[in-house]
Design a protein around this motif. Structure first.
Motif, mmCIF file in Angstrom:
data_model
loop_
_atom_site.group_PDB
_atom_site.id
_atom_site.type_symbol
_atom_site.label_atom_id
_atom_site.label_comp_id
_atom_site.label_asym_id
_atom_site.label_seq_id
_atom_site.Cartn_x
_atom_site.Cartn_y
_atom_site.Cartn_z
ATOM 1 N N ARG A 208 0.714 -1.197 -0.157
ATOM 2 C CA ARG A 208 0.141 -0.163 -0.006
ATOM 3 C C ARG A 208 0.786 1.105 0.212
ATOM 4 O O ARG A 208 1.701 1.401 0.829
ATOM 5 N N MET A 209 0.548 2.183 -0.915
ATOM 6 C CA MET A 209 1.522 3.369 -1.058
ATOM 7 C C MET A 209 0.425 4.596 -0.992
ATOM 8 O O MET A 209 -0.382 4.659 -1.486
ATOM 9 N N THR A 210 0.892 5.439 0.003
ATOM 10 C CA THR A 210 0.364 6.864 0.171
ATOM 11 C C THR A 210 1.121 7.956 -0.046
ATOM 12 O O THR A 210 2.102 8.059 0.512
ATOM 13 N N TRP A 211 0.682 8.735 -1.230
ATOM 14 C CA TRP A 211 1.218 9.697 -1.460
ATOM 15 C C TRP A 211 0.372 11.192 -0.720
ATOM 16 O O TRP A 211 -0.244 11.441 -1.230
ATOM 17 N N GLN A 212 1.113 11.771 0.100
ATOM 18 C CA GLN A 212 0.584 12.970 0.729
ATOM 19 C C GLN A 212 1.230 14.284 0.302
ATOM 20 O O GLN A 212 2.496 14.400 0.071
#
Length: 257
Positions: A208-212
């Motif tokens: 899972r990748m989260t780009w903030q």
């Protein structure tokens, strides 16, 4: 030496220092009480040994002194004694076990001289995406790209230099990734999943990748967090690749300013 062993030594020496302070304070209190008592007895014509009273007869002061002495002795012993090979190996194994128990999160961050919306749009166009997403030494080919919440994508990341020959997860020089867009918040956040197509169980599972995207007065801090990373991907290598990707993203969007 293992980091936990240094922590153990430092803690032991702190305990020894506390014990020394308690011991010295106890002796000072004992002598002070003894002097006061001796002065009172001398005034009444009775002479006593003030040290004997202060150190031997004052039970509570002796208790504090004993506690201080024990802390001092134990702290110095544990803080200064050499550790055996067996102990060092046991501490190292315990440290590795603790690290494995903690959830792994690979992270990278960079301030980019572009607005959050400009950065966000660089994720939406597959032709732009392939120009910055692959880390240095790789290129990307997009096969499927349905950019909406719940939409899927599929791409290949291809190693181009001989240094990484045989490093591919799907084939000798290729990583094929199948993913899904979980959350898309314009100008703020992109959450996606990725699964490597590989026969090696070390690369199995859904990452899972989260780009903030955080606005900072017209520019953007981009932070990427990767969770549930397959164990076959070394953390230091992965974080280096993420930093490289962010550098490529900066070049791609800052050139438009």
């Amino acid at each position: 030496m293992n980091r936990l062993l240094w922590v153990w030594r430092a803690t032991s020496l702190i305990v020894a220092a506390v014990g020394l302070v308690v011991l010295l304070n106890s002796v000072g209190m004992g002598l002070e009480k003894a002097d006061d008592f001796a002065a009172a007895k001398q005034n009444s014509g009775i002479i006593v040994n003030s040290v004997e009273y202060g150190v031997v007869r004052s039970g509570h002061i002796l208790t504090f002194a004993a506690i201080g002495g024990i802390l001092l002795a134990v702290g110095l012993f544990q803080g200064l004694r050499p550790f055996s090979r067996e102990e060092q190996e046991a501490w190292t194994a315990n440290s590795h076990r603790r690290e494995q128990e903690l959830p792994r999160i690979d992270k990278a961050s960079r301030v980019i001289q572009a607005s959050p919306q400009t950065v966000y749009e660089a994720f939406l166009n597959p032709e732009v995406l392939v120009s910055w997403l692959p880390p240095d030494g790789m290129k990307a080919v997009v096969h499927t790209f349905d950019v909406r919440e719940g939409g899927v994508y599929r791409m290949s990341l291809i190693y181009m230099d001989a240094e990484h020959a045989g490093a591919g997860k799907t084939s000798a020089d290729t990583d094929v990734v199948q993913g899904r867009f979980v959350e898309l918040v314009p100008g703020r956040k992109i959450v996606q999943t990725a699964v490597f197509e590989s026969d090696d169980p070390k690369f199995a599972g859904e990452m899972r990748m989260t780009w903030q995207l955080t606005e900072m007065g017209g520019i953007t801090r981009v932070t990427v967090l990767c969770e549930q990373v397959p164990e076959g991907i070394l953390q230091k290598d992965h974080q280096r690749a993420l930093a490289s990707t962010l550098g490529n993203l900066a070049k791609a969007v800052e050139s438009d300013r």
